[in-house]
Design a protein around this motif. Structure first.
Motif, PDB file in Angstrom:
ATOM      1  N   LYS A   1       1.979   0.881  -6.449  1.00 21.38           N
ATOM      2  CA  LYS A   1       3.313   1.335  -6.056  1.00 21.38           C
ATOM      3  C   LYS A   1       3.790   0.696  -4.754  1.00 21.38           C
ATOM      4  O   LYS A   1       4.994   0.641  -4.488  1.00 21.38           O
ATOM      5  N   TYR A   2       2.847   0.204  -3.950  1.00 22.65           N
ATOM      6  CA  TYR A   2       3.223  -0.400  -2.672  1.00 22.65           C
ATOM      7  C   TYR A   2       3.616  -1.865  -2.801  1.00 22.65           C
ATOM      8  O   TYR A   2       4.258  -2.421  -1.911  1.00 22.65           O
ATOM      9  N   SER A   3       3.222  -2.518  -3.877  1.00 25.29           N
ATOM     10  CA  SER A   3       3.375  -3.966  -3.988  1.00 25.29           C
ATOM     11  C   SER A   3       4.563  -4.340  -4.869  1.00 25.29           C
ATOM     12  O   SER A   3       4.947  -3.585  -5.770  1.00 25.29           O
ATOM     13  N   HIS A   4       5.132  -5.503  -4.611  1.00 23.95           N
ATOM     14  CA  HIS A   4       6.227  -6.022  -5.422  1.00 23.95           C
ATOM     15  C   HIS A   4       5.662  -7.003  -6.445  1.00 23.95           C
ATOM     16  O   HIS A   4       5.263  -8.109  -6.100  1.00 23.95           O
ATOM     17  N   GLN A   5       5.596  -6.601  -7.703  1.00 29.75           N
ATOM     18  CA  GLN A   5       5.142  -7.422  -8.834  1.00 29.75           C
ATOM     19  C   GLN A   5       3.651  -7.728  -8.800  1.00 29.75           C
ATOM     20  O   GLN A   5       2.915  -7.347  -9.691  1.00 29.75           O
ATOM     21  N   GLY A   6       3.179  -8.428  -7.781  1.00 23.81           N
ATOM     22  CA  GLY A   6       1.794  -8.885  -7.759  1.00 23.81           C
ATOM     23  C   GLY A   6       0.783  -7.764  -7.560  1.00 23.81           C
ATOM     24  O   GLY A   6       1.112  -6.667  -7.105  1.00 23.81           O
ATOM     25  N   VAL A   7      -0.477  -8.061  -7.910  1.00 26.69           N
ATOM     26  CA  VAL A   7      -1.567  -7.101  -7.751  1.00 26.69           C
ATOM     27  C   VAL A   7      -2.031  -7.099  -6.290  1.00 26.69           C
ATOM     28  O   VAL A   7      -2.372  -8.161  -5.749  1.00 26.69           O
ATOM     29  N   PRO A   8      -2.069  -5.953  -5.623  1.00 31.42           N
ATOM     30  CA  PRO A   8      -2.565  -5.901  -4.243  1.00 31.42           C
ATOM     31  C   PRO A   8      -4.052  -6.261  -4.201  1.00 31.42           C
ATOM     32  O   PRO A   8      -4.812  -5.857  -5.097  1.00 31.42           O
TER      33      PRO A   8
ATOM     34  N   ARG B   1      -3.528  -6.869   1.159  1.00 29.09           N
ATOM     35  CA  ARG B   1      -2.414  -7.816   1.063  1.00 29.09           C
ATOM     36  C   ARG B   1      -1.478  -7.380  -0.064  1.00 29.09           C
ATOM     37  O   ARG B   1      -1.910  -7.185  -1.199  1.00 29.09           O
ATOM     38  N   LEU B   2      -0.209  -7.212   0.273  1.00 31.90           N
ATOM     39  CA  LEU B   2       0.794  -6.711  -0.663  1.00 31.90           C
ATOM     40  C   LEU B   2       1.867  -7.763  -0.902  1.00 31.90           C
ATOM     41  O   LEU B   2       2.452  -8.291   0.048  1.00 31.90           O
ATOM     42  N   ALA B   3       2.111  -8.053  -2.165  1.00 32.50           N
ATOM     43  CA  ALA B   3       3.129  -9.043  -2.514  1.00 32.50           C
ATOM     44  C   ALA B   3       4.537  -8.515  -2.209  1.00 32.50           C
ATOM     45  O   ALA B   3       4.781  -7.302  -2.198  1.00 32.50           O
ATOM     46  N   THR B   4       5.451  -9.448  -1.961  1.00 28.13           N
ATOM     47  CA  THR B   4       6.849  -9.123  -1.672  1.00 28.13           C
ATOM     48  C   THR B   4       7.754 -10.081  -2.423  1.00 28.13           C
ATOM     49  O   THR B   4       7.301 -11.048  -3.028  1.00 28.13           O
ATOM     50  N   THR B   5       9.060  -9.812  -2.359  1.00 29.20           N
ATOM     51  CA  THR B   5      10.024 -10.755  -2.926  1.00 29.20           C
ATOM     52  C   THR B   5       9.906 -12.100  -2.217  1.00 29.20           C
ATOM     53  O   THR B   5       9.939 -13.163  -2.848  1.00 29.20           O
ATOM     54  N   ALA B   6       9.737 -12.055  -0.907  1.00 29.05           N
ATOM     55  CA  ALA B   6       9.629 -13.284  -0.118  1.00 29.05           C
ATOM     56  C   ALA B   6       8.425 -14.126  -0.522  1.00 29.05           C
ATOM     57  O   ALA B   6       8.481 -15.358  -0.505  1.00 29.05           O
ATOM     58  N   SER B   7       7.329 -13.465  -0.899  1.00 25.35           N
ATOM     59  CA  SER B   7       6.109 -14.200  -1.268  1.00 25.35           C
ATOM     60  C   SER B   7       6.068 -14.518  -2.758  1.00 25.35           C
ATOM     61  O   SER B   7       5.048 -14.987  -3.266  1.00 25.35           O
TER      62      SER B   7
ATOM     63  N   HIS C   1       1.022 -16.205   4.379  1.00 23.76           N
ATOM     64  CA  HIS C   1       1.812 -17.334   4.885  1.00 23.76           C
ATOM     65  C   HIS C   1       3.133 -17.487   4.122  1.00 23.76           C
ATOM     66  O   HIS C   1       4.078 -18.080   4.633  1.00 23.76           O
ATOM     67  N   GLN C   2       3.185 -16.937   2.909  1.00 17.06           N
ATOM     68  CA  GLN C   2       4.408 -17.022   2.115  1.00 17.06           C
ATOM     69  C   GLN C   2       5.273 -15.778   2.245  1.00 17.06           C
ATOM     70  O   GLN C   2       6.324 -15.683   1.627  1.00 17.06           O
ATOM     71  N   GLY C   3       4.822 -14.800   3.024  1.00 16.14           N
ATOM     72  CA  GLY C   3       5.644 -13.616   3.250  1.00 16.14           C
ATOM     73  C   GLY C   3       5.103 -12.320   2.703  1.00 16.14           C
ATOM     74  O   GLY C   3       5.809 -11.296   2.694  1.00 16.14           O
ATOM     75  N   ALA C   4       3.854 -12.312   2.240  1.00 11.60           N
ATOM     76  CA  ALA C   4       3.237 -11.056   1.813  1.00 11.60           C
ATOM     77  C   ALA C   4       2.979 -10.176   3.042  1.00 11.60           C
ATOM     78  O   ALA C   4       2.944 -10.655   4.173  1.00 11.60           O
ATOM     79  N   VAL C   5       2.793  -8.894   2.802  1.00  7.30           N
ATOM     80  CA  VAL C   5       2.514  -7.937   3.875  1.00  7.30           C
ATOM     81  C   VAL C   5       1.000  -7.807   4.027  1.00  7.30           C
ATOM     82  O   VAL C   5       0.269  -7.680   3.044  1.00  7.30           O
TER      83      VAL C   5
END
Length: 315
Positions: A152-159, A176-182, A189-193
């Motif tokens: 629920k914390y991540s955008h699309q990708g698997v944490p 490490r949590l995926a985002t729209t930016a990553s 380095h690509q914008g993950a949290v």
């Protein structure tokens, strides 16, 4: 731009790249062990002997003619992941999360067909994503379904959880949590949290995106301070077991929490990055030196993980 002096970084115990390379990677990592972690297939096989679970292996494609069997193998699968064995930084990984007729649905929501995936396999074999551009092997794994408490914390990708293991002791960890930016990838380095995790409990401590502090996930809006990793004790012991499996004294262990299988190892890294310090808001050096100064090292993964939980727990 914010600026911090080298003296302040030293006072915080921050490990820099030169010291990491010379004092820890070169000193504690035997070159003969690198092939075990630079090749995901070899990693899967060796860690299995030490009781470390990985995503189920569905197919290994070593030669061009074997690609013809891929379509048959994938016929009844709703989801899977294709990875280059010698890839790095997530390059070349294609995750399929669903099926609609003759089309496969990627994690991003885009659709591709079988010829697209077969061309991708050809590119992997040609070494397009390998570390040195050398011919590679493609592996097809079972799809990881992230535990709902983290998904629920991540955008699309698997944490995923990165744990730095030194001499068999887990010394620092982050989620490490995926985002729209990553683009749905867990790459800082690509914008993950990056969320620093308390070694003692698996609780979220501090979070950053693009090296700047944040409190909410930029896409989900959820508070990151509420994160608590399931089966934390088990994950730390798994990470510690990788020391016996590889012999590497300094490495990054990347794990996920699968909804059905529990903790699983994704991959190992003999040259883990240093951004984990930013996520935790503290340096690695004091912890590394604490392990180096031990008079009586602990001999089992369970003993080492428990020592780390007691010693490096957030006060």
């Amino acid at each position: 731009m914010d600026w911090i002096s080298p003296r302040s970084l030293k006072r915080l115990g921050m490990l820099n790249m030169n010291r990491r390379n010379v004092d820890y990677i070169a000193r504690y990592n035997e070159r003969s062990s690198y092939p075990l972690v630079d090749n995901k297939l070899k990693t899967k096989l060796v860690v299995a002997e030490y009781g470390v679970k990985t995503p189920k292996l569905l197919q290994v494609v070593r030669q061009q003619h074997e690609i013809s069997h891929f379509r048959e193998m994938a016929e009844d699968l709703a989801g899977f992941a294709i990875k280059p064995a010698k890839g790095s930084g997530g390059k070349g990984i294609t995750v399929i999360t669903g099926r609609d007729g003759d089309e496969y649905i990627k994690a991003s929501g885009s659709r591709v067909d079988s010829p697209f995936l077969e061309r991708h396999l050809t590119n992997i074999l040609a070494g397009l994503y390998s570390l040195a551009g050398t011919p590679d092997v493609a592996i097809v794994e079972n799809l990881v379904e992230s535990a709902p408490s983290l998904a629920k914390y991540s955008h699309q990708g698997v944490p995923d959880i990165r744990i730095i293991v030194f001499q068999g002791y887990p010394v620092m960890a982050m989620l490490r949590l995926a985002t729209t930016a990553s683009d749905g990838k867990a790459n800082l380095h690509q914008g993950a949290v990056g969320v620093g995790l308390d070694i003692g409990s698996g609780r979220g401590l501090n979070a950053v995106q693009f090296n700047r502090p944040i409190t909410l996930h930029p896409d989900t809006g959820l508070a990151l301070e509420n994160i608590q990793i399931e089966a934390w004790d088990e994950m730390l012991e798994m990470a510690s077991r990788c020391y016996e499996a590889t012999g590497l004294g300094y490495m990054g262990v990347d794990l996920v929490v699968d909804a059905n299988e529990g903790p699983l190892l994704l991959e190992l890294n003999a040259r883990p990055g240093l951004a984990i310090q930013m996520a935790n808001g503290r340096g690695l050096l004091p912890r590394l030196r604490a392990i180096e100064s031990l008079k009586r090292p602990h001999f089992t993964p369970l003993e080492r993980s428990r020592f780390a939980m007691d010693t490096f727990a957030s006060s």
